[in-house]
Design an enzyme around this catalytic site. Structure first.
Site, PDB file in Angstrom:
ATOM      1  N   SER A   1       0.819  -1.219   0.000  1.00  0.00           N
ATOM      2  CA  SER A   1       0.000   0.000   0.000  1.00  0.00           C
ATOM      3  C   SER A   1       0.853   1.271   0.000  1.00  0.00           C
ATOM      4  O   SER A   1       1.789   1.412   0.794  1.00  0.00           O
ATOM      5  CB  SER A   1      -0.922   0.017   1.228  1.00  0.00           C
ATOM      6  OG  SER A   1      -1.599   1.256   1.274  1.00  0.00           O
TER       7      SER A   1
ATOM      8  N   LYS B   1     -13.762  -3.921   1.631  1.00  0.00           N
ATOM      9  CA  LYS B   1     -14.606  -2.756   1.327  1.00  0.00           C
ATOM     10  C   LYS B   1     -16.096  -3.029   1.554  1.00  0.00           C
ATOM     11  O   LYS B   1     -16.835  -2.107   1.900  1.00  0.00           O
ATOM     12  CB  LYS B   1     -14.372  -2.285  -0.114  1.00  0.00           C
ATOM     13  CG  LYS B   1     -13.015  -1.595  -0.305  1.00  0.00           C
ATOM     14  CD  LYS B   1     -12.886  -1.048  -1.725  1.00  0.00           C
ATOM     15  CE  LYS B   1     -11.525  -0.410  -1.941  1.00  0.00           C
ATOM     16  NZ  LYS B   1     -11.408   0.191  -3.281  1.00  0.00           N
TER      17      LYS B   1
ATOM     18  N   GLY C   1     -15.533  -3.343 -18.171  1.00  0.00           N
ATOM     19  CA  GLY C   1     -15.640  -4.045 -16.895  1.00  0.00           C
ATOM     20  C   GLY C   1     -16.977  -3.763 -16.249  1.00  0.00           C
ATOM     21  O   GLY C   1     -17.657  -2.787 -16.614  1.00  0.00           O
TER      22      GLY C   1
ATOM     23  N   THR D   1     -18.706 -10.562 -19.438  1.00  0.00           N
ATOM     24  CA  THR D   1     -19.971 -11.211 -19.065  1.00  0.00           C
ATOM     25  C   THR D   1     -21.064 -10.141 -19.124  1.00  0.00           C
ATOM     26  O   THR D   1     -21.186  -9.312 -18.217  1.00  0.00           O
ATOM     27  CB  THR D   1     -19.875 -11.788 -17.634  1.00  0.00           C
ATOM     28  OG1 THR D   1     -18.654 -12.518 -17.530  1.00  0.00           O
ATOM     29  CG2 THR D   1     -21.053 -12.663 -17.289  1.00  0.00           C
TER      30      THR D   1
ATOM     31  N   SER E   1     -24.238 -10.073 -18.788  1.00  0.00           N
ATOM     32  CA  SER E   1     -25.303 -10.030 -17.777  1.00  0.00           C
ATOM     33  C   SER E   1     -24.910  -9.158 -16.582  1.00  0.00           C
ATOM     34  O   SER E   1     -25.758  -8.512 -15.963  1.00  0.00           O
ATOM     35  CB  SER E   1     -25.646 -11.450 -17.310  1.00  0.00           C
ATOM     36  OG  SER E   1     -24.489 -12.078 -16.810  1.00  0.00           O
ATOM     37  N   LYS E   2     -23.612  -9.103 -16.283  1.00  0.00           N
ATOM     38  CA  LYS E   2     -23.177  -8.264 -15.151  1.00  0.00           C
ATOM     39  C   LYS E   2     -23.329  -6.780 -15.484  1.00  0.00           C
ATOM     40  O   LYS E   2     -23.696  -5.975 -14.621  1.00  0.00           O
ATOM     41  CB  LYS E   2     -21.718  -8.564 -14.796  1.00  0.00           C
ATOM     42  CG  LYS E   2     -21.535  -9.791 -13.952  1.00  0.00           C
ATOM     43  CD  LYS E   2     -20.258  -9.620 -13.134  1.00  0.00           C
ATOM     44  CE  LYS E   2     -19.447 -10.895 -13.122  1.00  0.00           C
ATOM     45  NZ  LYS E   2     -18.059 -10.669 -12.731  1.00  0.00           N
TER      46      LYS E   2
HETATM   47  P1  ATR Z   1     -12.935  -5.184  -9.391  1.00  0.00           P
HETATM   48  O1  ATR Z   1     -13.461  -4.972  -8.012  1.00  0.00           O
HETATM   49  O2  ATR Z   1     -11.475  -4.850  -9.554  1.00  0.00           O
HETATM   50  O3  ATR Z   1     -13.777  -4.543 -10.441  1.00  0.00           O
HETATM   51  P2  ATR Z   1     -14.133  -7.737  -9.928  1.00  0.00           P
HETATM   52  O4  ATR Z   1     -15.386  -7.310  -9.261  1.00  0.00           O
HETATM   53  O5  ATR Z   1     -13.592  -9.115  -9.705  1.00  0.00           O
HETATM   54  O6  ATR Z   1     -12.938  -6.792  -9.591  1.00  0.00           O
HETATM   55  O7  ATR Z   1     -14.320  -7.499 -11.506  1.00  0.00           O
HETATM   56  C1  ATR Z   1     -13.313  -7.773 -12.419  1.00  0.00           C
HETATM   57  C2  ATR Z   1     -13.740  -7.243 -13.780  1.00  0.00           C
HETATM   58  O8  ATR Z   1     -12.676  -7.453 -14.708  1.00  0.00           O
HETATM   59  C3  ATR Z   1     -14.952  -7.944 -14.352  1.00  0.00           C
HETATM   60  O9  ATR Z   1     -15.669  -7.011 -15.137  1.00  0.00           O
HETATM   61  C4  ATR Z   1     -14.310  -9.034 -15.222  1.00  0.00           C
HETATM   62  O10 ATR Z   1     -15.131  -9.487 -16.264  1.00  0.00           O
HETATM   63  P3  ATR Z   1     -16.228 -10.647 -16.013  1.00  0.00           P
HETATM   64  O11 ATR Z   1     -17.367  -9.991 -15.298  1.00  0.00           O
HETATM   65  O12 ATR Z   1     -16.600 -11.127 -17.354  1.00  0.00           O
HETATM   66  O13 ATR Z   1     -15.528 -11.687 -15.174  1.00  0.00           O
HETATM   67  C5  ATR Z   1     -13.156  -8.262 -15.788  1.00  0.00           C
HETATM   68  N1  ATR Z   1     -12.052  -9.095 -16.278  1.00  0.00           N
HETATM   69  C6  ATR Z   1     -11.136  -9.791 -15.559  1.00  0.00           C
HETATM   70  N2  ATR Z   1     -10.247 -10.380 -16.363  1.00  0.00           N
HETATM   71  C7  ATR Z   1     -10.585 -10.065 -17.640  1.00  0.00           C
HETATM   72  C8  ATR Z   1     -10.061 -10.352 -18.934  1.00  0.00           C
HETATM   73  N3  ATR Z   1      -8.963 -11.120 -19.080  1.00  0.00           N
HETATM   74  N4  ATR Z   1     -10.673  -9.846 -20.015  1.00  0.00           N
HETATM   75  C9  ATR Z   1     -11.759  -9.070 -19.871  1.00  0.00           C
HETATM   76  N5  ATR Z   1     -12.327  -8.750 -18.695  1.00  0.00           N
HETATM   77  C10 ATR Z   1     -11.738  -9.237 -17.584  1.00  0.00           C
END
Ligand code: ATR
Length: 272
Positions: free
Chosen positions: A14, A65, A125, A151, A153-154
């Site tokens: 950190s 968090k 994301g 994804t 749907s998210k």
């Molecule tokens: P954070 O709190 O950092 O946002 P999280 O809630 O685990 O972490 O979310 C990670 C995000 O990165 C998600 O949107 C994930 O996509 P999915 O919802 O499809 O899992 C995305 N992500 C992680 N690795 C990825 C990759 N290699 N390519 C594209 N998206 C990725």
């Protein structure tokens, strides 16, 4: 002296103690701020120990968090919508929870003179990082914010929750040939050296590309964007210092300057 903490697991990496102590020095504030490793299941105890010490506040990082949100007596609107708290203020026997991540991002974008009003923003994301910044970004009056996620749907679920006509959800492939002013990578893909699978058709010399994470070298997303012709690429170091500055201002009622601290961190990163 007033006591502050940053709680996390892991926490050794950190930069928050460095940042807050630099702010304190620059603004002439007397305070203690240190990082504290917290075992899983011990978060509430850590907060109670700080209360027993008459501590004034704490930052909270992964993975606590959501627990911080649950423990707060009073929540800001942006923390409630983010579903996460990164700033606790201990005052008058109450625990106040706030989330300064989104404001940190917005302030960093504005510091780079990026026009957010009437802009079309693409957020890559749909995880916690995106949820945390939506309300502050919307408050800047963009024309649209498109949330594209691997994804879909998210992303759909997020826009349902926020219920704002300026929000759209889609998959990466649906962003092809759309025009955006600003693309923000809020996936965790960079952390594992990966790229979100978006088309290079949305990159041009005018689009600003921002990655919420930072590293010594350009992140995979920013180096890809540059190769595709983006002329402005910005990493998340300024967002990190920006969110800390908003927390500091909540606690101390004085707004510290971020640029000198960003420059010091950049220098340390390059020398590491
Ligand atoms: P954070 O709190 O950092 O946002 P999280 O809630 O685990 O972490 O979310 C990670 C995000 O990165 C998600 O949107 C994930 O996509 P999915 O919802 O499809 O899992 C995305 N992500 C992680 N690795 C990825 C990759 N290699 N390519 C594209 N998206 C990725």
């Amino acid at each position: 002296m007033d006591q502050y903490r940053v709680f996390g697991n892991p926490i050794a990496q950190s930069r928050s103690p460095f940042i807050h102590l630099a702010f304190a020095k620059a603004t002439g504030q007397q305070l203690h701020y240190k990082s504290q490793f917290v075992e899983h299941g011990e978060f509430a105890n850590a907060v109670n120990d700080l209360i027993a010490l008459k501590g004034k506040g704490a930052n909270v990082t992964a993975p606590f968090k959501e627990e911080a949100l649950a423990i707060a007596d009073v929540l800001s609107e942006r923390a409630r919508l983010a579903g996460a708290v990164n700033t606790l203020t201990l005052k008058d026997g109450k625990i106040y929870g706030d989330n300064t991540d989104g404001e940190g991002l917005v302030q960093d974008l504005l510091r780079h003179n990026i026009e957010l009003r009437d802009s079309n923003i693409l957020l890559l994301g749909a995880g916690g990082a995106v949820k945390g910044v939506l309300l502050p970004l919307l408050a800047q009056n963009p024309t649209s914010i498109t949330i594209a996620n691997r994804t879909v749907s998210k992303a759909d679920a997020l826009i349902k929750q926020f219920n704002d006509g300026r929000l759209n959800a889609c998959g990466f492939e649906q962003t092809v040939n759309q025009a955006f002013d600003l693309i923000i990578n809020a996936t965790s893909a960079s952390l594992s050296g990966n790229l979100p699978a978006i088309s290079s058709s949305i990159i041009n010399s005018k689009v600003v590309c921002y990655d919420m994470v930072y590293s010594k070298q350009l992140t995979p997303f920013l180096s890809w964007a540059k190769e595709q012709g983006a002329s402005t690429v910005i990493d998340g170091l300024g967002m990190l210092v920006g969110q800390a500055a908003v927390s500091f201002a909540i606690w101390r009622e004085v707004k510290p300057e971020v640029t000198p601290v960003i420059n010091q961190l950049k220098k340390a990163l390059l020398e590491s």
